[in-house]
Scaffold this motif. Sequence first.
Motif, PDB file in Angstrom:
ATOM      1  N   ILE A   1       4.642  13.775  -1.118  1.00 23.31           N
ATOM      2  CA  ILE A   1       5.413  12.743  -1.792  1.00 23.31           C
ATOM      3  C   ILE A   1       4.748  11.400  -1.543  1.00 23.31           C
ATOM      4  O   ILE A   1       4.371  11.081  -0.413  1.00 23.31           O
ATOM      5  CB  ILE A   1       6.871  12.712  -1.261  1.00 23.31           C
ATOM      6  CG1 ILE A   1       7.556  14.063  -1.472  1.00 23.31           C
ATOM      7  CG2 ILE A   1       7.675  11.594  -1.900  1.00 23.31           C
ATOM      8  CD1 ILE A   1       7.751  14.450  -2.913  1.00 23.31           C
ATOM      9  N   VAL A   2       4.609  10.607  -2.595  1.00 26.12           N
ATOM     10  CA  VAL A   2       4.027   9.270  -2.480  1.00 26.12           C
ATOM     11  C   VAL A   2       5.167   8.268  -2.347  1.00 26.12           C
ATOM     12  O   VAL A   2       6.104   8.263  -3.158  1.00 26.12           O
ATOM     13  CB  VAL A   2       3.157   8.934  -3.704  1.00 26.12           C
ATOM     14  CG1 VAL A   2       2.599   7.530  -3.596  1.00 26.12           C
ATOM     15  CG2 VAL A   2       2.035   9.942  -3.856  1.00 26.12           C
ATOM     16  N   LEU A   3       5.092   7.440  -1.307  1.00 28.26           N
ATOM     17  CA  LEU A   3       6.141   6.459  -1.024  1.00 28.26           C
ATOM     18  C   LEU A   3       5.590   5.047  -1.055  1.00 28.26           C
ATOM     19  O   LEU A   3       4.448   4.812  -0.675  1.00 28.26           O
ATOM     20  CB  LEU A   3       6.741   6.710   0.361  1.00 28.26           C
ATOM     21  CG  LEU A   3       7.363   8.071   0.595  1.00 28.26           C
ATOM     22  CD1 LEU A   3       7.681   8.243   2.066  1.00 28.26           C
ATOM     23  CD2 LEU A   3       8.615   8.222  -0.237  1.00 28.26           C
ATOM     24  N   ASP A   4       6.420   4.124  -1.472  1.00 26.45           N
ATOM     25  CA  ASP A   4       6.094   2.709  -1.429  1.00 26.45           C
ATOM     26  C   ASP A   4       6.874   2.112  -0.268  1.00 26.45           C
ATOM     27  O   ASP A   4       8.103   2.006  -0.336  1.00 26.45           O
ATOM     28  CB  ASP A   4       6.485   2.038  -2.748  1.00 26.45           C
ATOM     29  CG  ASP A   4       6.121   0.573  -2.795  1.00 26.45           C
ATOM     30  OD1 ASP A   4       5.649   0.028  -1.773  1.00 26.45           O
ATOM     31  OD2 ASP A   4       6.317  -0.038  -3.852  1.00 26.45           O
ATOM     32  N   PRO A   5       6.205   1.738   0.834  1.00 30.53           N
ATOM     33  CA  PRO A   5       6.908   1.208   2.004  1.00 30.53           C
ATOM     34  C   PRO A   5       7.704  -0.059   1.711  1.00 30.53           C
ATOM     35  O   PRO A   5       8.665  -0.357   2.404  1.00 30.53           O
ATOM     36  CB  PRO A   5       5.796   0.914   3.004  1.00 30.53           C
ATOM     37  CG  PRO A   5       4.629   1.701   2.545  1.00 30.53           C
ATOM     38  CD  PRO A   5       4.778   1.855   1.071  1.00 30.53           C
ATOM     39  N   SER A   6       7.337  -0.798   0.674  1.00 34.12           N
ATOM     40  CA  SER A   6       8.071  -2.023   0.358  1.00 34.12           C
ATOM     41  C   SER A   6       9.365  -1.739  -0.407  1.00 34.12           C
ATOM     42  O   SER A   6      10.204  -2.615  -0.545  1.00 34.12           O
ATOM     43  CB  SER A   6       7.188  -2.971  -0.448  1.00 34.12           C
ATOM     44  OG  SER A   6       6.891  -2.404  -1.703  1.00 34.12           O
ATOM     45  N   ASP A   7       9.518  -0.515  -0.908  1.00 35.97           N
ATOM     46  CA  ASP A   7      10.735  -0.134  -1.629  1.00 35.97           C
ATOM     47  C   ASP A   7      11.862   0.038  -0.623  1.00 35.97           C
ATOM     48  O   ASP A   7      11.764   0.829   0.311  1.00 35.97           O
ATOM     49  CB  ASP A   7      10.497   1.162  -2.400  1.00 35.97           C
ATOM     50  CG  ASP A   7      11.687   1.590  -3.232  1.00 35.97           C
ATOM     51  OD1 ASP A   7      12.616   0.788  -3.415  1.00 35.97           O
ATOM     52  OD2 ASP A   7      11.670   2.737  -3.705  1.00 35.97           O
TER      53      ASP A   7
ATOM     54  N   MET B   1       0.847  -1.180   0.000  1.00 34.81           N
ATOM     55  CA  MET B   1       0.000   0.000   0.000  1.00 34.81           C
ATOM     56  C   MET B   1       0.889   1.239   0.000  1.00 34.81           C
ATOM     57  O   MET B   1       1.857   1.317   0.750  1.00 34.81           O
ATOM     58  CB  MET B   1      -0.904  -0.032   1.219  1.00 34.81           C
ATOM     59  CG  MET B   1      -1.790   1.142   1.340  1.00 34.81           C
ATOM     60  SD  MET B   1      -2.917   0.936   2.738  1.00 34.81           S
ATOM     61  CE  MET B   1      -4.163   2.029   2.239  1.00 34.81           C
ATOM     62  N   LEU B   2       0.559   2.203  -0.832  1.00 36.32           N
ATOM     63  CA  LEU B   2       1.337   3.431  -0.919  1.00 36.32           C
ATOM     64  C   LEU B   2       1.015   4.349   0.254  1.00 36.32           C
ATOM     65  O   LEU B   2      -0.080   4.334   0.788  1.00 36.32           O
ATOM     66  CB  LEU B   2       1.045   4.138  -2.237  1.00 36.32           C
ATOM     67  CG  LEU B   2       1.425   3.372  -3.495  1.00 36.32           C
ATOM     68  CD1 LEU B   2       1.039   4.179  -4.727  1.00 36.32           C
ATOM     69  CD2 LEU B   2       2.895   3.034  -3.522  1.00 36.32           C
TER      70      LEU B   2
END
Length: 64
Positions: free
Chosen positions: A18-24, A1-2
């Motif tokens: 800023i949109v972040l991808d926690p899995s990145d 989930m972003l």
Amino acid sequence: MLQTETVQCPYCWSEIEIVLDPSDESSEFVEDCFVCCRPIHFHKIMNFDGSIELQAIHEDEAYD
């Protein structure tokens, strides 16, 4: 989930989202400010509770 984070541009002081991808797993990235178009260096820190802390750094400070 972003996930979204609001940060202040170190150049023009505008608040940007800023949109972040926690899995990145990457902890550093560069993105241009949506207002002044200058490059902002971001440093992402994953906390133990799963939350993300995001630091917006001026280009000159990124290489110190």
